[in-house]
Write a protein that holds these residues in place. Structure first.
Motif, PDB file in Angstrom:
ATOM      1  N   LEU A 109       0.832  -1.214   0.000  1.00  0.00           N
ATOM      2  CA  LEU A 109       0.000   0.000   0.000  1.00  0.00           C
ATOM      3  C   LEU A 109       0.863   1.259   0.000  1.00  0.00           C
ATOM      4  CD1 LEU A 109      -2.808  -1.145   2.466  1.00  0.00           C
ATOM      5  CD2 LEU A 109      -3.086  -0.650   0.032  1.00  0.00           C
ATOM      6  N   ALA A 110       1.996   1.214   0.688  1.00  0.00           N
ATOM      7  CA  ALA A 110       2.916   2.359   0.671  1.00  0.00           C
ATOM      8  C   ALA A 110       3.393   2.601  -0.763  1.00  0.00           C
ATOM      9  CB  ALA A 110       4.091   2.109   1.608  1.00  0.00           C
ATOM     10  N   ASN A 111       3.771   1.519  -1.451  1.00  0.00           N
ATOM     11  CA  ASN A 111       4.225   1.668  -2.841  1.00  0.00           C
ATOM     12  C   ASN A 111       3.120   2.209  -3.735  1.00  0.00           C
ATOM     13  OD1 ASN A 111       6.825   0.800  -2.342  1.00  0.00           O
ATOM     14  ND2 ASN A 111       6.350  -1.343  -2.793  1.00  0.00           N
ATOM     15  N   ILE A 112       1.912   1.676  -3.586  1.00  0.00           N
ATOM     16  CA  ILE A 112       0.784   2.130  -4.410  1.00  0.00           C
ATOM     17  C   ILE A 112       0.556   3.628  -4.196  1.00  0.00           C
ATOM     18  CG2 ILE A 112      -1.739   2.003  -4.689  1.00  0.00           C
ATOM     19  CD1 ILE A 112      -1.473  -1.035  -4.050  1.00  0.00           C
ATOM     20  N   ASN A 113       0.680   4.057  -2.944  1.00  0.00           N
ATOM     21  CA  ASN A 113       0.431   5.466  -2.618  1.00  0.00           C
ATOM     22  C   ASN A 113       1.672   6.346  -2.778  1.00  0.00           C
ATOM     23  OD1 ASN A 113      -2.476   5.802  -1.617  1.00  0.00           O
ATOM     24  ND2 ASN A 113      -1.820   3.955  -0.553  1.00  0.00           N
ATOM     25  N   ASN A 114       2.759   5.732  -3.276  1.00  0.00           N
ATOM     26  CA  ASN A 114       4.006   6.470  -3.486  1.00  0.00           C
ATOM     27  C   ASN A 114       4.499   7.129  -2.193  1.00  0.00           C
ATOM     28  OD1 ASN A 114       6.162   7.238  -4.990  1.00  0.00           O
ATOM     29  ND2 ASN A 114       5.091   8.748  -6.246  1.00  0.00           N
ATOM     30  N   VAL A 115       4.469   6.324  -1.135  1.00  0.00           N
ATOM     31  CA  VAL A 115       4.898   6.774   0.188  1.00  0.00           C
ATOM     32  C   VAL A 115       6.065   5.895   0.617  1.00  0.00           C
ATOM     33  CG1 VAL A 115       4.173   6.783   2.617  1.00  0.00           C
ATOM     34  CG2 VAL A 115       2.640   7.688   0.855  1.00  0.00           C
ATOM     35  N   GLN A 116       7.101   6.524   1.143  1.00  0.00           N
ATOM     36  CA  GLN A 116       8.300   5.787   1.542  1.00  0.00           C
ATOM     37  C   GLN A 116       8.041   4.961   2.816  1.00  0.00           C
ATOM     38  OE1 GLN A 116      11.522   8.403   2.624  1.00  0.00           O
ATOM     39  NE2 GLN A 116      12.951   6.690   2.803  1.00  0.00           N
ATOM     40  N   THR A 117       8.706   3.799   2.924  1.00  0.00           N
ATOM     41  CA  THR A 117       8.624   3.037   4.176  1.00  0.00           C
ATOM     42  C   THR A 117       9.977   3.060   4.865  1.00  0.00           C
ATOM     43  OG1 THR A 117       9.122   1.006   2.964  1.00  0.00           O
ATOM     44  CG2 THR A 117       6.822   1.388   3.490  1.00  0.00           C
ATOM     45  N   LEU A 118       9.967   3.341   6.159  1.00  0.00           N
ATOM     46  CA  LEU A 118      11.171   3.203   6.975  1.00  0.00           C
ATOM     47  C   LEU A 118      11.028   1.885   7.720  1.00  0.00           C
ATOM     48  CD1 LEU A 118      11.384   6.838   8.463  1.00  0.00           C
ATOM     49  CD2 LEU A 118      12.350   5.956   6.319  1.00  0.00           C
TER      50      LEU A 118
END
Ligand SMILES: *Cc1c(COP(=O)(O)O)cnc(C)c1O
Length: 345
Positions: A109-118
């Motif tokens: 979901l982070a990738n789909i929303n173009n949000v970085q994951t730490l």
């Protein structure tokens, strides 16, 4: 902590879609509904469903011991998690913190929303590294995902660690309790009033035996719920799902009996595996599955497939080398699995 400051500005300023039935949700059967371009002839399903799932939320609120306005329902928890990303995380700017090995959907979901994951790995005994998490987070860290009991490791996180993270993480803390009904620990729903940044997610897909209807439950402050509500698709929970869920929730004794049986079977599977020569380690389980370290996960996985049993090979996940995740099945299914595992060479 101000929740408003965590919300994306486009969402704060949003004018939500007003659905045809919003003003008439206290369904008065005397009304003649000529507002939604439905086919007027009765099929049992010719009308749009209640966009706020009033009856279902009332029932859930009673069961979960919270207020109906602290509940949002999603088309599976996966939809709920996606709504959380879209509410709090500005694409290409904000990030979320996840604790591998954990549920794969947070990263997807982070990738789909173009949000970085730490990523901050769990410890060797699969507990959160609290100070590392807090040191890794920065001013753009909007959401921390805690999965407890955790998938795929099956254990619950220590309450002290969760509490410290709720107090010190400067964003939303999501506790994914998909497996809470199998757990000996209490849900964090009872602590909603204490922690304004807490979101608890649960589901009817596991213990409640309704993965097919897709119903995810999100519980948080009414402030958070009303924002999530403003961006959800208006009719995201269909009529059939609402009906089947209500029916199942009338029969909690049946559900609880199944949970007891599954937990007893879990103990039987664990004790049989303990004396199996391929077993290297069985991790403690607080869920309806167990993570087992075996001598050679790829080989054992293939051997099981040849015997027509599918388990989950987690060997590529961090800290899970040579680990298989086994879901607890019916007594017959478990016996079949255990018999085959004993015969492997
Ligand atoms: C199975 C599972 C869910 C459930 O997802 P649904 O979309 O509600 O079926 C959520 N979180 C975790 C960790 C899970 O393992």
């Amino acid at each position: 902590m101000s929740i408003q400051n965590l919300i994306r500005s486009n969402i704060l300023n949003l004018k939500p879609y007003a659905s045809a039935r919003d003003d008439f949700k206290d369904f008065d059967m005397e009304m003649t509904f000529l507002d939604a371009n439905e086919n007027p002839f009765e099929t049992g399903l010719n009308r749009y469903p209640d966009p706020q799932q009033t009856a279902l939320k009332l029932r859930l609120a009673r069961i979960k011991n919270c207020n109906p306005n602290q509940i949002l329902l999603g088309n599976g928890s996966d939809e709920v998690l996606d709504l959380i990303f879209r509410t709090f995380c500005e694409p290409e700017k904000d990030n979320v913190v996840i604790l591998p090995p954990t549920y794969g959907m947070y990263g997807v979901l982070a990738n789909i929303n173009n949000v970085q994951t730490l990523k901050v790995n769990l410890t060797a005994d699969f507990q959160p590294q609290v100070s590392r998490i807090l040191n890794t987070a920065n001013e753009n860290s909007k959401v921390l995902f805690l999965c407890s009991p955790n998938n795929p490791t099956a254990n619950s996180f220590e309450a002290e660690s969760i509490e410290e993270l709720l107090q010190k993480f400067k964003g939303i803390v999501v506790i994914d309790e998909a497996y809470i009904d199998f757990s000996k620990h209490e849900s964090w729903v009872s602590r909603l009033e204490e922690f304004p940044n807490l979101i608890v997610t649960q589901t009817l897909s596991k213990a409640f035996g309704l993965a097919g209807i897709r119903l995810g439950i999100c519980m948080a402050s009414s402030e958070i719920i009303s924002v999530l509500n403003s961006i959800k698709p208006p009719y995201n929970i269909n009529q059939l799902t609402q009906e089947v869920a209500l029916k199942r929730l009338e029969n909690l004794e049946l559900v609880n009996n199944q949970i007891e049986l599954i937990n007893a079977e879990r103990n039987r599977v664990i004790s049989s595996l303990t004396s199996n020569k391929i077993t290297q380690k069985i991790f403690p389980s607080d869920a309806n599955f167990i993570l087992v370290k075996v001598d050679d996960a790829n080989k054992r996985y293939q051997q099981l497939v040849e015997k027509e049993i599918v388990v989950r090979n987690r060997t590529k996940e961090p800290l899970c080398e040579n680990c298989l995740r086994l879901t607890i099945g019916t007594p017959d299914e478990n016996t079949k699995l255990l018999t085959i595992l004993k015969s492997l060479i």
